[in-house]
Motif scaffolding. Sequence first.
Motif, PDB file in Angstrom:
ATOM      1  N   PHE A 241       0.845  -1.195   0.000  1.00 19.38           N
ATOM      2  CA  PHE A 241       0.000   0.000   0.000  1.00 19.38           C
ATOM      3  C   PHE A 241       0.881   1.246   0.000  1.00 19.38           C
ATOM      4  O   PHE A 241       0.645   2.196  -0.751  1.00 19.38           O
ATOM      5  N   GLY A 242       1.905   1.251   0.868  1.00 24.49           N
ATOM      6  CA  GLY A 242       2.776   2.414   0.968  1.00 24.49           C
ATOM      7  C   GLY A 242       3.477   2.723  -0.345  1.00 24.49           C
ATOM      8  O   GLY A 242       3.591   3.890  -0.741  1.00 24.49           O
ATOM      9  N   ALA A 243       3.963   1.692  -1.030  1.00 23.94           N
ATOM     10  CA  ALA A 243       4.627   1.908  -2.316  1.00 23.94           C
ATOM     11  C   ALA A 243       3.660   2.490  -3.340  1.00 23.94           C
ATOM     12  O   ALA A 243       4.023   3.380  -4.125  1.00 23.94           O
ATOM     13  N   ALA A 244       2.424   1.994  -3.331  1.00 21.86           N
ATOM     14  CA  ALA A 244       1.417   2.510  -4.260  1.00 21.86           C
ATOM     15  C   ALA A 244       1.018   3.945  -3.902  1.00 21.86           C
ATOM     16  O   ALA A 244       0.746   4.765  -4.788  1.00 21.86           O
ATOM     17  N   PHE A 245       0.974   4.251  -2.613  1.00 20.78           N
ATOM     18  CA  PHE A 245       0.719   5.612  -2.131  1.00 20.78           C
ATOM     19  C   PHE A 245       1.799   6.556  -2.662  1.00 20.78           C
ATOM     20  O   PHE A 245       1.509   7.623  -3.214  1.00 20.78           O
ATOM     21  N   MET A 246       3.060   6.160  -2.507  1.00 24.02           N
ATOM     22  CA  MET A 246       4.166   6.950  -3.023  1.00 24.02           C
ATOM     23  C   MET A 246       4.057   7.125  -4.538  1.00 24.02           C
ATOM     24  O   MET A 246       4.271   8.216  -5.077  1.00 24.02           O
ATOM     25  N   HIS A 247       3.698   6.042  -5.245  1.00 24.25           N
ATOM     26  CA  HIS A 247       3.571   6.093  -6.701  1.00 24.25           C
ATOM     27  C   HIS A 247       2.504   7.105  -7.117  1.00 24.25           C
ATOM     28  O   HIS A 247       2.721   7.904  -8.036  1.00 24.25           O
ATOM     29  N   GLY A 248       1.365   7.072  -6.442  1.00 22.68           N
ATOM     30  CA  GLY A 248       0.294   8.009  -6.773  1.00 22.68           C
ATOM     31  C   GLY A 248       0.690   9.450  -6.510  1.00 22.68           C
ATOM     32  O   GLY A 248       0.372  10.353  -7.304  1.00 22.68           O
ATOM     33  N   LEU A 249       1.386   9.684  -5.397  1.00 24.06           N
ATOM     34  CA  LEU A 249       1.861  11.036  -5.114  1.00 24.06           C
ATOM     35  C   LEU A 249       2.871  11.491  -6.162  1.00 24.06           C
ATOM     36  O   LEU A 249       2.834  12.638  -6.628  1.00 24.06           O
ATOM     37  N   SER A 250       3.783  10.598  -6.543  1.00 28.62           N
ATOM     38  CA  SER A 250       4.782  10.923  -7.568  1.00 28.62           C
ATOM     39  C   SER A 250       4.119  11.266  -8.892  1.00 28.62           C
ATOM     40  O   SER A 250       4.612  12.103  -9.651  1.00 28.62           O
ATOM     41  N   SER A 251       3.008  10.600  -9.159  1.00 29.37           N
ATOM     42  CA  SER A 251       2.285  10.796 -10.421  1.00 29.37           C
ATOM     43  C   SER A 251       1.325  11.970 -10.372  1.00 29.37           C
ATOM     44  O   SER A 251       0.653  12.256 -11.364  1.00 29.37           O
ATOM     45  N   LYS A 252       1.236  12.608  -9.168  1.00 28.10           N
ATOM     46  CA  LYS A 252       0.367  13.775  -8.975  1.00 28.10           C
ATOM     47  C   LYS A 252      -1.106  13.449  -9.234  1.00 28.10           C
ATOM     48  O   LYS A 252      -1.862  14.276  -9.759  1.00 28.10           O
ATOM     49  N   TRP A 253      -1.513  12.245  -8.841  1.00 33.44           N
ATOM     50  CA  TRP A 253      -2.914  11.868  -8.955  1.00 33.44           C
ATOM     51  C   TRP A 253      -3.737  12.558  -7.875  1.00 33.44           C
ATOM     52  O   TRP A 253      -3.208  12.911  -6.809  1.00 33.44           O
ATOM     53  N   PRO A 254      -5.045  12.723  -8.095  1.00 33.98           N
ATOM     54  CA  PRO A 254      -5.912  13.214  -7.023  1.00 33.98           C
ATOM     55  C   PRO A 254      -6.014  12.189  -5.892  1.00 33.98           C
ATOM     56  O   PRO A 254      -5.760  10.991  -6.090  1.00 33.98           O
ATOM     57  N   ALA A 255      -6.399  12.662  -4.713  1.00 39.70           N
ATOM     58  CA  ALA A 255      -6.430  11.804  -3.529  1.00 39.70           C
ATOM     59  C   ALA A 255      -7.289  10.566  -3.735  1.00 39.70           C
ATOM     60  O   ALA A 255      -6.922   9.461  -3.312  1.00 39.70           O
ATOM     61  N   SER A 256      -8.434  10.715  -4.370  1.00 46.42           N
ATOM     62  CA  SER A 256      -9.337   9.576  -4.549  1.00 46.42           C
ATOM     63  C   SER A 256      -8.706   8.493  -5.413  1.00 46.42           C
ATOM     64  O   SER A 256      -8.858   7.289  -5.147  1.00 46.42           O
ATOM     65  N   GLU A 257      -7.957   8.892  -6.430  1.00 44.21           N
ATOM     66  CA  GLU A 257      -7.300   7.925  -7.312  1.00 44.21           C
ATOM     67  C   GLU A 257      -6.145   7.239  -6.598  1.00 44.21           C
ATOM     68  O   GLU A 257      -5.936   6.018  -6.743  1.00 44.21           O
ATOM     69  N   ILE A 258      -5.390   8.007  -5.807  1.00 46.68           N
ATOM     70  CA  ILE A 258      -4.295   7.417  -5.041  1.00 46.68           C
ATOM     71  C   ILE A 258      -4.833   6.373  -4.065  1.00 46.68           C
ATOM     72  O   ILE A 258      -4.305   5.261  -3.955  1.00 46.68           O
ATOM     73  N   ALA A 259      -5.895   6.725  -3.340  1.00 53.21           N
ATOM     74  CA  ALA A 259      -6.454   5.829  -2.327  1.00 53.21           C
ATOM     75  C   ALA A 259      -6.952   4.532  -2.950  1.00 53.21           C
ATOM     76  O   ALA A 259      -6.690   3.431  -2.445  1.00 53.21           O
ATOM     77  N   ALA A 260      -7.674   4.635  -4.070  1.00 55.52           N
ATOM     78  CA  ALA A 260      -8.212   3.438  -4.718  1.00 55.52           C
ATOM     79  C   ALA A 260      -7.080   2.540  -5.221  1.00 55.52           C
ATOM     80  O   ALA A 260      -7.139   1.314  -5.076  1.00 55.52           O
ATOM     81  N   PHE A 261      -6.054   3.149  -5.796  1.00 55.06           N
ATOM     82  CA  PHE A 261      -4.946   2.360  -6.330  1.00 55.06           C
ATOM     83  C   PHE A 261      -4.164   1.688  -5.204  1.00 55.06           C
ATOM     84  O   PHE A 261      -3.822   0.507  -5.288  1.00 55.06           O
ATOM     85  N   ALA A 262      -3.876   2.432  -4.147  1.00 53.52           N
ATOM     86  CA  ALA A 262      -3.123   1.859  -3.033  1.00 53.52           C
ATOM     87  C   ALA A 262      -3.896   0.729  -2.370  1.00 53.52           C
ATOM     88  O   ALA A 262      -3.325  -0.308  -2.007  1.00 53.52           O
ATOM     89  N   ASN A 263      -5.200   0.904  -2.202  1.00 53.00           N
ATOM     90  CA  ASN A 263      -6.024  -0.175  -1.657  1.00 53.00           C
ATOM     91  C   ASN A 263      -5.960  -1.415  -2.546  1.00 53.00           C
ATOM     92  O   ASN A 263      -5.894  -2.549  -2.057  1.00 53.00           O
ATOM     93  N   ARG A 264      -5.971  -1.201  -3.835  1.00 57.56           N
ATOM     94  CA  ARG A 264      -5.944  -2.314  -4.787  1.00 57.56           C
ATOM     95  C   ARG A 264      -4.630  -3.094  -4.688  1.00 57.56           C
ATOM     96  O   ARG A 264      -4.620  -4.328  -4.632  1.00 57.56           O
ATOM     97  N   VAL A 265      -3.501  -2.377  -4.639  1.00 58.51           N
ATOM     98  CA  VAL A 265      -2.202  -3.046  -4.552  1.00 58.51           C
ATOM     99  C   VAL A 265      -2.080  -3.794  -3.228  1.00 58.51           C
ATOM    100  O   VAL A 265      -1.634  -4.949  -3.181  1.00 58.51           O
TER     101      VAL A 265
END
Length: 288
Positions: A241-265
């Motif tokens: 989850f943490g790695a996916a959280f970092m990935h979403g932040l690096s990609s400048k995704w909105p919070a909702s997209e980061i959360a969904a992706f991190a939950n998925r990973v």
Amino acid sequence: MLGEVLWDIFPHAMRLGGAPLNFGVHARRLGHPVCLLSAVGSDDPGRKALEQIAALQLDTRFLQTSSALPTGTASVELIGERATFKIHRPAAYDAIGLAEGDIAQLRAGMPAWLYYGTLFAATPQGRAVLERLLDALATTVRFYDLNLRPGFDSPDLVNALLERANVVKLNEEELERVHGFTGLPSSLEAFCREGVRRYGWHAVAVTRGSRGCALLAHGQYIEAEGFAIDAVDPVGAGDAFGAAFMHGLSSKWPASEIAAFANRVGALVASRDGAIPDWTMDELVQLS
């Protein structure tokens, strides 16, 4: 990634792990270059760890070998969604040392992120190594994943590491601990917003097991539901989850997209044995 490489010892298995290694492996699978700063012993578990790590496509220039201390281990007990750990120390990763030339190399590489946790920094030597890196890499985003373990979780240390962090990840149980000794609110959104206000964090995520996560990024707060899976092994799911959280932040995704992706990973990793099971982006997409 700075910190422990160790073997997780289950009643019927022994698997390579350690939060920094787990985080790094999943970050690498998401396309990020990863440099691992850790140590193993010059023993059979250490040799086996080096063999497995060699196949993971990480930069291991700073993966050291200690002749004085054994390769790290942690006894793991699984109770439902929770895993409890008994950490055996001292261990080889406690002997990590960085010369001035090492610091210069790391600074020259201009890393985008520095990942650290509490366990490694719970010894005077570990704390000193971490502080040197934090001071040397002043422009690097500092990701603090609490991963509190009994006996290595002093409130003074955790508070100091929270103050140095730009991005924080913790679980609900850890939130209650932090609430108790910092006075940060115990409710999810208030905790995240007050943490950002008090410490200047850029983002914070609270994992909630099968119930998903709460996350604040770019000023946006979201509570995202988890994915329904047949849970096999929770160890390492939070690191994924943490790695996916970092990935979403690096990609400048909105919070909702980061959360969904991190939950998925995190869910995909929890559905398999081991902290660093193989997985692909196609399998992430297919998870429902």
